[in-house]
Design an enzyme around this catalytic site. Structure first.
Site, PDB file in Angstrom:
ATOM      1  N   CYS A 128     -14.284 -15.551 -13.757  1.00 28.03           N
ATOM      2  CA  CYS A 128     -15.583 -14.870 -13.611  1.00 28.03           C
ATOM      3  C   CYS A 128     -15.626 -13.541 -14.361  1.00 28.03           C
ATOM      4  O   CYS A 128     -16.696 -12.984 -14.580  1.00 28.03           O
ATOM      5  CB  CYS A 128     -15.892 -14.634 -12.137  1.00 28.03           C
ATOM      6  N   HIS A 268     -20.790  -8.894 -10.330  1.00 24.93           N
ATOM      7  CA  HIS A 268     -20.583 -10.346 -10.299  1.00 24.93           C
ATOM      8  C   HIS A 268     -21.339 -10.906  -9.099  1.00 24.93           C
ATOM      9  O   HIS A 268     -21.274 -10.359  -7.995  1.00 24.93           O
ATOM     10  CB  HIS A 268     -19.082 -10.628 -10.185  1.00 24.93           C
ATOM     11  N   ASN A 298     -22.972 -18.599  -7.614  1.00 25.37           N
ATOM     12  CA  ASN A 298     -21.941 -17.996  -8.464  1.00 25.37           C
ATOM     13  C   ASN A 298     -21.765 -18.864  -9.717  1.00 25.37           C
ATOM     14  O   ASN A 298     -21.331 -20.006  -9.618  1.00 25.37           O
ATOM     15  CB  ASN A 298     -20.640 -17.929  -7.649  1.00 25.37           C
TER      16      ASN A 298
HETATM   17  O1  UT7 Z   1     -16.024 -15.751  -8.262  1.00 27.93           O
HETATM   18  C1  UT7 Z   1     -15.226 -15.624  -7.119  1.00 27.93           C
HETATM   19  C2  UT7 Z   1     -15.461 -16.797  -6.262  1.00 27.93           C
HETATM   20  N1  UT7 Z   1     -15.261 -16.726  -4.871  1.00 27.93           N
HETATM   21  C3  UT7 Z   1     -15.760 -15.821  -4.004  1.00 27.93           C
HETATM   22  O2  UT7 Z   1     -16.300 -14.809  -4.314  1.00 27.93           O
HETATM   23  C4  UT7 Z   1     -15.577 -16.166  -2.577  1.00 27.93           C
HETATM   24  C5  UT7 Z   1     -15.230 -15.004  -1.703  1.00 27.93           C
HETATM   25  N2  UT7 Z   1     -15.279 -15.428  -0.313  1.00 27.93           N
HETATM   26  C6  UT7 Z   1     -16.443 -15.583   0.345  1.00 27.93           C
HETATM   27  O3  UT7 Z   1     -17.496 -15.367  -0.230  1.00 27.93           O
HETATM   28  C7  UT7 Z   1     -16.409 -16.024   1.796  1.00 27.93           C
HETATM   29  O4  UT7 Z   1     -15.078 -15.969   2.250  1.00 27.93           O
HETATM   30  C8  UT7 Z   1     -16.990 -17.444   2.010  1.00 27.93           C
HETATM   31  C9  UT7 Z   1     -18.484 -17.432   1.804  1.00 27.93           C
HETATM   32  C10 UT7 Z   1     -16.330 -18.435   1.069  1.00 27.93           C
HETATM   33  C11 UT7 Z   1     -16.719 -17.902   3.434  1.00 27.93           C
HETATM   34  O5  UT7 Z   1     -17.256 -16.956   4.356  1.00 27.93           O
HETATM   35  P1  UT7 Z   1     -16.395 -16.448   5.592  1.00 27.93           P
HETATM   36  O6  UT7 Z   1     -17.248 -15.555   6.385  1.00 27.93           O
HETATM   37  O7  UT7 Z   1     -15.105 -15.881   5.028  1.00 27.93           O
HETATM   38  O8  UT7 Z   1     -16.155 -17.782   6.388  1.00 27.93           O
HETATM   39  P2  UT7 Z   1     -14.789 -18.514   6.775  1.00 27.93           P
HETATM   40  O9  UT7 Z   1     -14.102 -19.025   5.554  1.00 27.93           O
HETATM   41  O10 UT7 Z   1     -14.025 -17.610   7.679  1.00 27.93           O
HETATM   42  O11 UT7 Z   1     -15.315 -19.710   7.620  1.00 27.93           O
HETATM   43  C12 UT7 Z   1     -15.918 -19.525   8.878  1.00 27.93           C
HETATM   44  C13 UT7 Z   1     -16.261 -20.878   9.442  1.00 27.93           C
HETATM   45  C14 UT7 Z   1     -15.099 -21.867   9.370  1.00 27.93           C
HETATM   46  O12 UT7 Z   1     -15.173 -22.659  10.534  1.00 27.93           O
HETATM   47  P3  UT7 Z   1     -14.182 -22.384  11.772  1.00 27.93           P
HETATM   48  O13 UT7 Z   1     -12.805 -22.531  11.225  1.00 27.93           O
HETATM   49  O14 UT7 Z   1     -14.504 -20.978  12.211  1.00 27.93           O
HETATM   50  O15 UT7 Z   1     -14.585 -23.429  12.760  1.00 27.93           O
HETATM   51  C15 UT7 Z   1     -15.414 -22.719   8.189  1.00 27.93           C
HETATM   52  O16 UT7 Z   1     -14.869 -24.020   8.278  1.00 27.93           O
HETATM   53  O17 UT7 Z   1     -17.296 -21.459   8.631  1.00 27.93           O
HETATM   54  C16 UT7 Z   1     -16.910 -22.772   8.245  1.00 27.93           C
HETATM   55  N3  UT7 Z   1     -17.531 -23.079   6.971  1.00 27.93           N
HETATM   56  C17 UT7 Z   1     -18.770 -23.581   6.862  1.00 27.93           C
HETATM   57  N4  UT7 Z   1     -19.689 -23.902   7.795  1.00 27.93           N
HETATM   58  C18 UT7 Z   1     -20.870 -24.369   7.342  1.00 27.93           C
HETATM   59  C19 UT7 Z   1     -17.010 -22.913   5.733  1.00 27.93           C
HETATM   60  N5  UT7 Z   1     -17.908 -23.309   4.808  1.00 27.93           N
HETATM   61  C20 UT7 Z   1     -19.006 -23.721   5.484  1.00 27.93           C
HETATM   62  C21 UT7 Z   1     -20.250 -24.221   5.086  1.00 27.93           C
HETATM   63  N6  UT7 Z   1     -21.157 -24.530   6.043  1.00 27.93           N
HETATM   64  N7  UT7 Z   1     -20.590 -24.390   3.788  1.00 27.93           N
END
Ligand code: UT7
Length: 341
Positions: A128, A268, A298
């Site tokens: 990115c 970004h 993204n």
């Molecule tokens: O160019 C760089 C690319 N990447 C990034 O910039 C990503 C950086 N990270 C993020 O933006 C965030 O970490 C995410 C948006 C990817 C995830 O958000 P989060 O607040 O860190 O959520 P999490 O990974 O802690 O997940 C929370 C819950 C999980 O369920 P449990 O384990 O609490 O039951 C996930 O399984 O949300 C669940 N989850 C979803 N639920 C519904 C993960 N993805 C989804 C989804 N829909 N798409």
């Protein structure tokens, strides 16, 4: 992973020539995929995606629309705005993680499409951060008087790298392309400073393991979806805030500016919560940030390139304004640039 990546010592630039962005362009595919559409693919909801990321929809390229095609369309728009013809371009740099092929470079395909017969061409792999890495490379070539006119493109067809069964990643990404033409323009405003950093110790938190020589394309590897994006979301989030903030501070200090001097910050476009965290730590109001991630998600190397063009065309930057661009990506990589518009 405990160590936090540290930006290296700032490398001060004292530009001997003024390097200006004389044209910008962007292109996004026609097809819009909304969060509601993704609810039919994986167990997710519009509410989850919007509150956790800010993304509402993304664009997905047609099957026969490639990274080079999108890059060439963005390039043509930038050339039109700059009022230059393809034969005037000395160098084409394409930043991408989704090249048309491993080789030839996507830059060579763009060259063929736009007819830039006099250009040297190569691709940049910095995930990115690639567009800003390419801006710095362009700046160096222009300052050293090697080239006069450089076409910089960030273009991605991430939809081909996404695992459409993985809700952790598939809701985040989209396709698109942005471009800028850089030139020496005597006495004009331009790129004041650029800064790049990397930390390979974090290579395992955001990657596509398959498709290279470590994990070649075999039936088994493809069945295990190793040729798709893998990400430790939380770890990437933490490092993103950390390195983008340091990149912003480094560029500001190199430019001798304070955050209140900035008219516009183009970050970004990964997650609005990352941008909010940076705004808070920089003590800059959110309305100073240009944000379009709700429409495109993204788009990796295209992200800041598309945002720069939209900010430019919407009149967001006035002549003389200080603009800060900040990015981070897989690698880890990060970069920043201060431009006087
Ligand atoms: O160019 C760089 C690319 N990447 C990034 O910039 C990503 C950086 N990270 C993020 O933006 C965030 O970490 C995410 C948006 C990817 C995830 O958000 P989060 O607040 O860190 O959520 P999490 O990974 O802690 O997940 C929370 C819950 C999980 O369920 P449990 O384990 O609490 O039951 C996930 O399984 O949300 C669940 N989850 C979803 N639920 C519904 C993960 N993805 C989804 C989804 N829909 N798409």
């Amino acid at each position: 992973m405990t160590k936090a990546p540290q930006p290296r010592s700032p490398r001060l630039h004292t530009p001997k020539r003024s390097v200006s962005i004389v044209g910008t362009g962007s292109y996004v595919p026609e097809r819009v995929v909304t969060n509601a559409d993704l609810e039919k693919l994986v167990e997710t909801s519009d509410e989850w995606i919007v509150t956790r990321t800010g993304i509402r929809e993304r664009r997905i390229a047609a099957a026969d629309e490639y990274t080079s095609d999108m890059g060439a369309k963005a390039a043509q728009a930038a050339m039109d705005q700059a009022g230059i013809g393809p034969e005037e371009i000395d160098l084409i740099l394409v930043a991408t993680v989704s090249p048309d092929m491993a080789f030839p470079s996507t830059a060579c395909f763009v060259q063929k499409i736009i007819g830039a017969k006099n250009a040297a061409c190569f691709d940049i792999s910095a995930a990115c951060s690639g567009f800003l890495y390419a801006i710095e490379i362009a700046q160096q070539f222009i300052m050293s008087q090697t080239y006069n006119t450089v076409l910089v493109i960030g273009s991605e067809k991430l939809s081909t790298l996404v695992d459409w069964t993985d809700r952790n990643t598939c809701v985040l990404f989209g396709d698109g392309a942005g471009a800028a033409i850089l030139r020496n323009r005597k006495g004009a405003h331009g790129v004041i400073t650029t800064y790049m950093g990397s930390d390979g110790d974090f290579s395992d938190i955001l990657l596509m393991p398959g498709g290279g020589c470590r994990v070649p394309i075999t039936k088994d590897n493809v069945e295990q979806r190793l040729n798709t994006i893998k990400m430790s979301g939380k770890e990437v989030y933490k490092q993103a805030v950390n390195v983008m903030l340091k990149a912003a501070q480094t560029a500001l200090s190199q430019a001798g500016l304070k955050s209140e001097d900035l008219a516009c910050i183009i970050p970004h476009q990964a997650n609005v919560r990352i941008i909010e965290a940076i705004a808070e730590r920089m003590n800059v109001p959110m309305d100073r940030f240009f944000i379009n991630l709700e429409r495109y998600g993204n788009t990796s190397a295209a992200s800041v390139a598309v945002a720069l063009d939209e900010a430019n065309r919407s009149g967001r930057m006035k002549i003389g304004d200080y603009v800060l661009l900040i990015v981070f990506g897989g690698g880890l990589t990060w970069a920043s640039s201060v431009i006087q518009w």
